[in-house]
Write an enzyme that holds these catalytic residues in place. Structure first.
Site, PDB file in Angstrom:
ATOM      1  N   LYS A 204      41.686  40.544  23.034  1.00 46.50           N
ATOM      2  CA  LYS A 204      42.095  41.722  23.793  1.00 46.50           C
ATOM      3  C   LYS A 204      41.768  42.947  22.953  1.00 46.50           C
ATOM      4  CE  LYS A 204      45.870  42.904  26.958  1.00 46.50           C
ATOM      5  NZ  LYS A 204      45.048  43.100  28.142  1.00 46.50           N
TER       6      LYS A 204
HETATM    7  N1  PLP Z   1      42.130  39.343  31.731  1.00 45.09           N
HETATM    8  C1  PLP Z   1      42.012  40.583  31.261  1.00 45.09           C
HETATM    9  C2  PLP Z   1      40.650  41.094  30.966  1.00 45.09           C
HETATM   10  C3  PLP Z   1      43.159  41.359  31.033  1.00 45.09           C
HETATM   11  O1  PLP Z   1      43.061  42.604  30.566  1.00 45.09           O
HETATM   12  C4  PLP Z   1      44.430  40.825  31.317  1.00 45.09           C
HETATM   13  C5  PLP Z   1      45.636  41.621  31.107  1.00 45.09           C
HETATM   14  O2  PLP Z   1      46.279  41.543  30.126  1.00 45.09           O
HETATM   15  C6  PLP Z   1      44.498  39.512  31.802  1.00 45.09           C
HETATM   16  C7  PLP Z   1      43.334  38.808  32.012  1.00 45.09           C
HETATM   17  C8  PLP Z   1      45.817  38.866  32.101  1.00 45.09           C
HETATM   18  O3  PLP Z   1      46.508  38.557  30.916  1.00 45.09           O
HETATM   19  P1  PLP Z   1      48.103  38.492  30.881  1.00 45.09           P
HETATM   20  O4  PLP Z   1      48.490  37.607  32.014  1.00 45.09           O
HETATM   21  O5  PLP Z   1      48.416  37.921  29.576  1.00 45.09           O
HETATM   22  O6  PLP Z   1      48.588  39.870  31.075  1.00 45.09           O
HETATM   23  C1  COI Z   2      47.704  44.064  31.383  1.00 46.82           C
HETATM   24  O1  COI Z   2      47.922  43.472  32.435  1.00 46.82           O
HETATM   25  O2  COI Z   2      48.524  44.180  30.473  1.00 46.82           O
HETATM   26  C2  COI Z   2      46.404  44.658  31.153  1.00 46.82           C
HETATM   27  O3  COI Z   2      46.044  44.784  30.044  1.00 46.82           O
HETATM   28  C3  COI Z   2      45.589  45.033  32.310  1.00 46.82           C
HETATM   29  C4  COI Z   2      45.056  46.434  32.191  1.00 46.82           C
HETATM   30  C5  COI Z   2      46.128  47.460  32.322  1.00 46.82           C
HETATM   31  C6  COI Z   2      44.203  46.621  30.979  1.00 46.82           C
END
Ligand code: PLP
Ligand code: COI
Length: 365
Positions: A204
């Protein structure tokens, strides 16, 4: 580089916090990512010294030298998770340890120092404690926490920096999409890919999002809410959206999501949905889905529902798909029953209304 970073936080309350009346007005309709609380957490790191100067202080601009490495080579990572306020005044986080572990994974991929899970979660707890009045109480709202870390060393050579700043800011948030849970339309990018094998797709890091923006701009231009990326090698298989993972629901109640091969973000929401869907009687599969099959199965009706998932989006139905040669609808553009049932189930657990059988909800206050 990790471990051993048990730190004492120095608390410096904001001398001029937002008034209760102004805060109430801001909390009435916060949107996403525009309203911020009174404080932030900062922790510094230097090679040879480790983590030091942990503070909770007034949220303020960060002075930065124009040669700070992050401004040139984008050595930066972040996380996103939400704090919820219970009816009894308690405050909970959803799987913060999973965010801590992913933050450490991202740090390793970007050649940055790791913060221990303990310090990561403690930093969140400290911020939520001092800014607890900023947690919205209504359904669909929460306090979005954004931990991030960047290379602060003043140096233009290209190598891992030897000084970093870790911060956490907090932002009261409503629905990510202005349309709320109404189905969104997505744009399948013909030209741009997000992440290649061996790249940073599973981390990330800000750079992944910078690289997605031209495609996201194309999506908006085409009247869509989000971009869908196909795999960078064959340009056939669905990877994920710009900021969310994706699930397909078929007419035999099977749920399918692309596998974690290193090019997509291992979403914590994605992981929870795999468990919850299996518990509610769905067959779940992690396997590649081609864009050609997506189209064909939507046309035949075999594909019943598609949804996006992530911390910000929770579970958002995808009703329409556009690409340069055409467009098609899924489920007549209406939200599907499995999508909405999973959304309800997940929200109930996150907000303490349903039994937390998996120990996902961590009370921090
Ligand atoms: N994929 C991307 C590119 C994201 O930015 C996010 C957001 O955080 C997710 C998937 C989903 O991850 P999570 O469910 O941990 O928020
Ligand atoms: C999240 O769901 O936390 C994300 O990072 C998605 C977006 C706001 C970058």
């Amino acid at each position: 580089m990790s471990g051993g970073d048990k730190l004492d936080f120095e608390i410096r309350p904001n001398p001029a916090p937002v008034s209760a009346a102004d805060r109430a007005a801001l909390l009435a309709n916060p949107g996403f990512g525009r309203v911020f609380t009174d404080h932030m957490v900062t922790i510094r790191y230097a090679d040879g010294k480790g983590w030091y100067d942990a503070r909770v202080e007034a949220r303020a601009p960060i002075p930065m030298d124009p040669a700070a490495a992050v401004l040139h080579y984008a050595q930066e990572i972040f996380e996103g998770l939400k704090a919820y306020r219970g009816a009894d005044g308690s405050v909970t986080l959803f799987r913060p340890d999973a965010n801590a572990l992913r933050f450490a994974d991202s740090a390793r991929r970007l050649a940055m120092p790791e913060l221990s899970t303990e310090t990561f979660v403690e930093s969140l707890r400290r911020l939520v404690e001092i800014d607890r009045e900023w947690i919205p109480e209504d359904e669909d709202s929460s306090l979005y926490l954004r931990p991030f870390m960047f290379a602060s060393e003043v140096f233009l050579g290209v190598r891992p920096a030897n000084e970093y700043l870790y911060c956490v800011i907090a932002s009261p948030a409503g629905a990510y999409f202005a349309s709320g849970v109404k189905p969104v339309t997505v744009w399948v990018s013909p030209d741009y890919t997000r992440a290649a094998p061996g790249g940073t797709g599973a981390a990330k890091c800000g750079g992944n999002y910078a690289a997605s923006l031209a495609a996201q701009a194309e999506a908006i231009e085409a009247g869509c809410d989000q971009v869908v990326f196909l795999d960078a090698v064959e340009r056939r298989f669905v990877d994920e959206l710009g900021g969310m993972n994706v699930f397909f629901v078929y007419d035999d109640d099977t749920l399918v999501t692309p596998p974690l091969t290193g090019t997509i973000l291992p979403g914590i929401t994605r992981d929870a949905i795999l468990t919850l869907a299996a518990e509610s009687g769905h067959r779940v599969e992690e396997r590649p889905v081609s864009f050609a099959d997506w189209q064909a199965d939507a046309a035949s009706g075999r594909l019943r529902e598609v949804f996006a998932c992530g911390t910000a989006a929770v579970i958002t139905p995808i009703g329409g798909v556009r690409f340069p040669d055409g467009e098609f609808l899924i489920g007549g553009g209406e939200p599907g029953r499995s999508t909405m049932a999973l959304r309800q189930r997940l929200s109930d657990i996150q907000r303490g209304r349903a039994d937390d059988r998996h120990g996902w909800v961590q009370r921090v206050l």
